[in-house]
Design a protein around this motif. Structure first.
Motif, short mmCIF file in Angstrom:
data_model
loop_
_atom_site.label_atom_id
_atom_site.label_comp_id
_atom_site.label_asym_id
_atom_site.label_seq_id
_atom_site.Cartn_x
_atom_site.Cartn_y
_atom_site.Cartn_z
N GLY A 211 0.82 -1.21 0.00
CA GLY A 211 0.00 0.00 0.00
C GLY A 211 0.85 1.24 0.00
O GLY A 211 0.59 2.17 -0.76
N LEU A 212 1.87 1.26 0.83
CA LEU A 212 2.71 2.44 0.87
C LEU A 212 3.48 2.63 -0.42
O LEU A 212 3.65 3.76 -0.90
CB LEU A 212 3.68 2.36 2.05
N ALA A 213 3.89 1.49 -1.03
CA ALA A 213 4.55 1.60 -2.33
C ALA A 213 3.62 2.24 -3.34
O ALA A 213 4.00 3.14 -4.10
CB ALA A 213 4.97 0.22 -2.80
N ILE A 214 2.39 1.80 -3.32
CA ILE A 214 1.40 2.37 -4.27
C ILE A 214 1.19 3.85 -3.98
O ILE A 214 1.14 4.68 -4.89
CB ILE A 214 0.07 1.59 -4.19
N VAL A 215 1.11 4.19 -2.67
CA VAL A 215 0.91 5.58 -2.30
C VAL A 215 2.06 6.43 -2.85
O VAL A 215 1.83 7.49 -3.45
CB VAL A 215 0.82 5.72 -0.77
N LEU A 216 3.25 5.96 -2.71
CA LEU A 216 4.38 6.73 -3.21
C LEU A 216 4.32 6.87 -4.73
O LEU A 216 4.56 7.93 -5.30
CB LEU A 216 5.69 6.04 -2.80
N ARG A 217 3.98 5.77 -5.36
CA ARG A 217 3.93 5.78 -6.81
C ARG A 217 2.86 6.76 -7.31
O ARG A 217 3.09 7.55 -8.22
CB ARG A 217 3.58 4.35 -7.26
N VAL A 218 1.69 6.69 -6.61
CA VAL A 218 0.60 7.60 -6.98
C VAL A 218 1.02 9.05 -6.73
O VAL A 218 0.75 9.94 -7.55
CB VAL A 218 -0.67 7.24 -6.18
N TYR A 219 1.70 9.24 -5.64
CA TYR A 219 2.11 10.60 -5.33
C TYR A 219 3.07 11.12 -6.40
O TYR A 219 2.97 12.27 -6.83
CB TYR A 219 2.79 10.65 -3.96
N LYS A 220 3.98 10.29 -6.83
CA LYS A 220 4.91 10.71 -7.88
C LYS A 220 4.14 11.04 -9.17
O LYS A 220 4.47 11.98 -9.89
CB LYS A 220 5.91 9.59 -8.19
N TYR A 221 3.15 10.24 -9.43
CA TYR A 221 2.46 10.39 -10.71
C TYR A 221 1.50 11.57 -10.69
O TYR A 221 1.45 12.38 -11.59
CB TYR A 221 1.71 9.09 -11.02
N TYR A 222 0.69 11.65 -9.62
CA TYR A 222 -0.37 12.68 -9.59
C TYR A 222 -0.01 13.88 -8.74
O TYR A 222 -0.77 14.83 -8.68
CB TYR A 222 -1.68 12.08 -9.04
#
Lengths: 97, 168, 623
Positions: free
Chosen positions: A73-84
């Motif tokens: 989940g945290l990996a996804i959060v970071l990835r989403v944050y980078k993207y959006y």
């Protein structure tokens, strides 16, 4: 009426409300951890005098799964944050239409 | 009231208060810290309820692993370094309604069941028995959990890595 | 029908050939219209010859076939050739042929000659049909056909308003009669099939007689005939001599067995009244053709009287003789008109006897023909008219009741007296007296020959070997016609006295005189015009007003009602039916957008709704 069960209920409700209320993905994960811990507390409580220890192991696996969930989940959060450039879940409405 | 009971009440009160604190604070970092308080208090409760192994795992995995991850997440997702990550609330009224109702339903259901058993010590060494059961009766779930952890580790690393995204 | 005897083939040919002539005339294109004036007389010549052959060779003949059937009732197509019709087809085809021949000269330069000859052929065909038909419905068909073709022929010069009006008038007068005739035919038919009520029998016969009144120009429907003089003169000759007006008399001869005692009385009175009326009117005309027309009315009245007195053979005899001498008179009159109207700088009315005079030297052949045929009309001995008039007089003389005997004999004698007067008057003012025209040429041979033939046919020889009594070689055609010696003597004396009177009366006059009222046919025609005409016009305007106000109003009401209903339906359609459809569509859309509003991509809201659903579920299940 056991006070531990009241605690678990409060933990669950608090986790649930955190998940719904907070406008931040990390807080959502924290809420999920709270709810999982409420479940763990119940498992341990009901297994307190059981020599078979099945509740304990269930709680153990829940912890394992929680860890996995937190990591991914945290990996996804970071990835989403980078993207959006945002970590607010409600702003991610890419799949709406 | 024995000492153990007192410790139980204290741990439980701490855990509940921390959980409510998580709900009420605005700062994400504070929430993370309150989560540590909550988890450690719960670990104390687990010890009292004869689940020492679970308590240890709780502290090791949660406080040592998950919390580190969360703190890193907070650090990496705050746009301007040094400024605290503050969250706002939404859907307050429906969420509190849902929370109160779910808590009420749970409490009502629990109160209707006879769970009045005093906590007592299990026969034998619990830690020893846990290890034997884990390596004998629950060895397959144990291995699967290990594989799951591995997969989660790899997945998390791949997902978070900027290398993969740049390649795309 | 496969094994036709020669007589049947001849009969069919006689009937069909005039129709063929009509068809050929209509087929021939405009550029070759001169060809019709060859084909039509030629075909009619063949018809005449064949009818003569039929007359001398054939026995009585009846041809019958099913024409059509209504339910179980079969209407036969039936032709009958007996003594009367044998004679009549000879008269019709011969006179028609003579008229065709004459028309070659008279109508030579007419532009619508194809139509003229076509209609003439149709006219002859329908008359032959009436003569041969052995069945009332078939007769009626030919009867109507003849009405139509006479309409076309009288109105041949339709660019003249008077001709168009005359044609219309003839058609209308005939229609009145025909309507009654159809009623009469139906009544008679029903009488024949079911029941034998004397009252209805009389009614039916009198209705048929009204048809005859229309066709044969009897009172009170006689006024179309003088107006019909607007048509070409050869048509008048044919119309007056052999076809049209003769058809009525012939029909009465045919239906003679059906006539009841009251019907006979009605017929006799109508006939004698018409005869007197026609004679008086003829005495007061200026127009040469109208004199002849009224004289025809008078002579037809005599024939009808003879039928009414029960002497149908006398009527047929008079019809036969009258056909030839009246044709001759008309052809001679046509010759005069033809000669005068081809003269340059002629502005006078050439038919008016006041403008004529002294034509004896200029047109000797015409004069001779006119004298012979006129004398025959007047009933001078040695001519055919004397014999036929005698037989009618004999019929009156032989009546059993003394009063009626005296009355009819006297009236017939008065009529023949008047006939002599107007004939002499005509000859006096047309041919004798002062010459008024400078140079004239006799008509061409093609016109002279038919005139001469008619004059020859007016002699006694055609009827009887004995010039003073009917006992000759055609006698077998008229078995019932007889003449008593007393009647002959009385008739001859009357003619003589009338001649003397006429000479005394007219030789002193320098111009003909007339009584205005009698010139217009006792004013009955204008009376018709004023009463019936204005009544019809009033009714027409009333009907028009009714039509406009009531019927149109009703229609408008219906239309408005329809439009209103349509608007209502449109409203219903738009708001109720479309509304239901639209509402259901909007409902679906609303439901869609409502459910879509949940799919906002807001994960936390999803969680909330999931929890809410779970709570509701638990609330109902567990508590």
């Amino acid at each position: 009426m056991e006070h531990t069960l009241i605690l678990s209920s409060i933990l669950f409700a608090a986790g649930l409300m955190t998940v719904i209320v907070k406008r931040n993905a990390i807080m959502v994960l924290i809420g999920i951890e709270l709810m999982l811990n409420a479940a763990n507390l119940n498992l341990v409580f009901f297994n307190r005098n059981n020599p078979a220890l099945s509740g304990h192991f269930f709680a153990l696996f829940v912890i394992v799964v929680a860890v996995c969930e937190a990591a991914v989940g945290l990996a996804i959060v970071l990835r989403v944050y980078k993207y959006y450039q945002t970590s607010i879940p409600d702003q991610l409405t890419e799949l709406k239409d | 009231m024995s000492l153990i009971s007192l410790a139980l009440y204290i741990f439980e009160a701490l855990a509940g208060a921390a959980a409510l604190g998580i709900l009420l604070v605005r700062n994400v970092f504070h929430a993370a810290l309150l989560l540590i308080v909550c988890l450690i208090s719960l670990a104390g409760v687990f010890v009292i309820y004869n689940a020492e192994f679970i308590a240890v795992t709780q502290i090791l995995v949660y406080a040592g692993g998950v919390l580190v991850l969360i703190v890193f997440g907070i650090m990496l997702s705050s746009r301007i370094a040094g400024k605290p990550l503050v969250v706002t609330n939404q859907y307050v009224l429906p969420a509190s309604l849902a929370g109160i109702l779910s808590a009420g339903i749970l409490i009502k259901l629990f109160s209707e069941q006879p769970f009045a058993q005093q906590p007592g010590a299990l026969p034998g060494n619990p830690m020893n028995q846990t290890g034997i059961a884990l390596m004998r009766d629950y060895v397959l779930p144990f291995e699967i959990a290990g594989i799951l952890l591995l997969i989660a580790l790899i997945g998390a690393a791949v997902t978070a890595s900027s290398f993969y995204s740049k390649k795309q | 029908m496969t094994n036709l005897t020669p007589s049947e083939i001849l009969l069919a040919l006689v009937l069909i050939l005039p129709l063929v002539s009509a068809g050929v005339s209509f087929i021939i294109p405009e550029r070759y219209s001169w060809a019709t004036s060859l084909t039509a007389p030629l075909l009619l010549l063949v018809t005449a010859i064949l009818s003569f052959v039929l007359f001398f060779t054939s026995e009585d003949l009846q041809v019958s076939a099913v024409w059509f059937s209504i339910g179980a009732t079969e209407i036969p197509f039936s032709l009958l050739l007996d003594a009367a019709s044998r004679l009549m087809i000879v008269v019709v085809s011969t006179v028609s042929f003579l008229v065709h021949l004459y028309s070659m000269g008279y109508m030579g330069y007419d532009q619508k000659i194809t139509r003229y000859f076509g209609m003439l052929g149709l006219f002859t065909f329908s008359m032959l049909g009436i003569v041969l038909a052995n069945q009332l419905i078939l007769t009626f068909v030919f009867w109507e056909l003849m009405g139509f073709s006479s309409y076309m022929l009288i109105g041949h010069w339709m660019e003249k308003p008077a001709a168009a009006r005359a044609a219309q008038k003839a058609f209308l007068f005939n229609r009145i009669g025909d309507a009654f005739m159809l009623i009469g035919i139906l009544i008679t038919w029903i009488q024949q099939t079911s029941g034998n009520d004397p009252f209805w029998q009389t009614t039916g016969v009198i209705c048929i007689f009204l048809g005859v009144v229309g066709k044969s120009a009897q009172l009170p429907l006689s006024f179309w005939l003088p107006d019909a003089m607007e048509g070409p003169t050869p048509v008048s000759a044919l119309l007056h001599a052999a076809t049209m007006v003769a058809a009525g008399v012939f029909l009465l001869i045919r239906i003679n067995p059906l006539l009841t005692e009251p019907a006979l009385t009605v017929i006799a009175i109508t006939g004698i009244a018409t005869a007197l009326f026609g004679a008086v009117c003829a005495l007061n005309q200026f127009d040469i053709k109208k004199i002849l027309a009224y004289s025809t009315v008078s002579q037809l009245g005599l024939m009808i009287t003879a039928i009414g007195l029960g002497a149908k053979d006398a009527a047929l005899l008079h019809l036969f003789t009258h056909a030839f001498f009246k044709a001759g008179l008309f052809l001679a009159a046509g010759s005069i008109i033809h000669a005068l109207s081809h003269q340059p700088n002629n502005t006078l009315d050439v038919q008016d006897i006041r403008n004529l005079g002294g034509l004896r030297k200029k047109l000797p052949v015409t004069f001779m023909v006119f004298c012979v045929t006129g004398a025959s009309l007047a009933g001078v001995p040695l001519l055919s008219g004397f014999l036929s008039k005698d037989s009618i007089l004999t019929a009156a003389w032989n009546l059993s009741h003394p009063t009626t005997q005296f009355l009819f004999t006297a009236l017939i004698l008065i009529v023949s007296f008047l006939t002599v007067l107007y004939t002499f008057r005509m000859i006096r003012f047309v041919f004798l007296g002062n010459e008024s025209q400078a140079t004239l040429h006799e008509s061409p041979w093609v016109m002279r020959i038919p005139m001469i033939l008619c004059a020859v046919a007016s002699s006694w020889l055609l009827v009887s070997l004995n010039p003073l009594h009917i006992s000759g070689w055609f006698i077998h055609s008229f078995p019932g016609a007889e003449a008593s010696a007393i009647a002959s003597i009385i008739s001859a004396v009357t003619v003589l006295i009338a001649l003397i009177a006429a000479v005394l009366l007219y030789s002193k006059q320098t111009s003909p005189k007339t009584i205005v009222m009698l010139q217009n046919g006792f004013g009955v025609d204008s009376f018709y015009q004023r009463t019936i005409g204005s009544a019809v016009l009033y009714f027409a305007s009333a009907a028009e007003a009714t039509d406009k106000k009531v019927l149109d109003g009703f229609l408008h009401f219906i239309v408005y009602a329809h439009v209103s209903i349509a608007h209502g339906i449109a409203w219903f359609d738009q708001y109720i039916i479309d509304g239901v459809v639209d509402t259901s569509a909007r409902l679906v859309k609303w439901a869609g957008s409502f459910t879509r509003s949940f799919q906002g991509g807001k994960i936390q809201l999803y969680i909330f709704w999931a929890v809410a659903g779970l709570i509701i579920f638990l609330f109902f299940v567990l508590i």
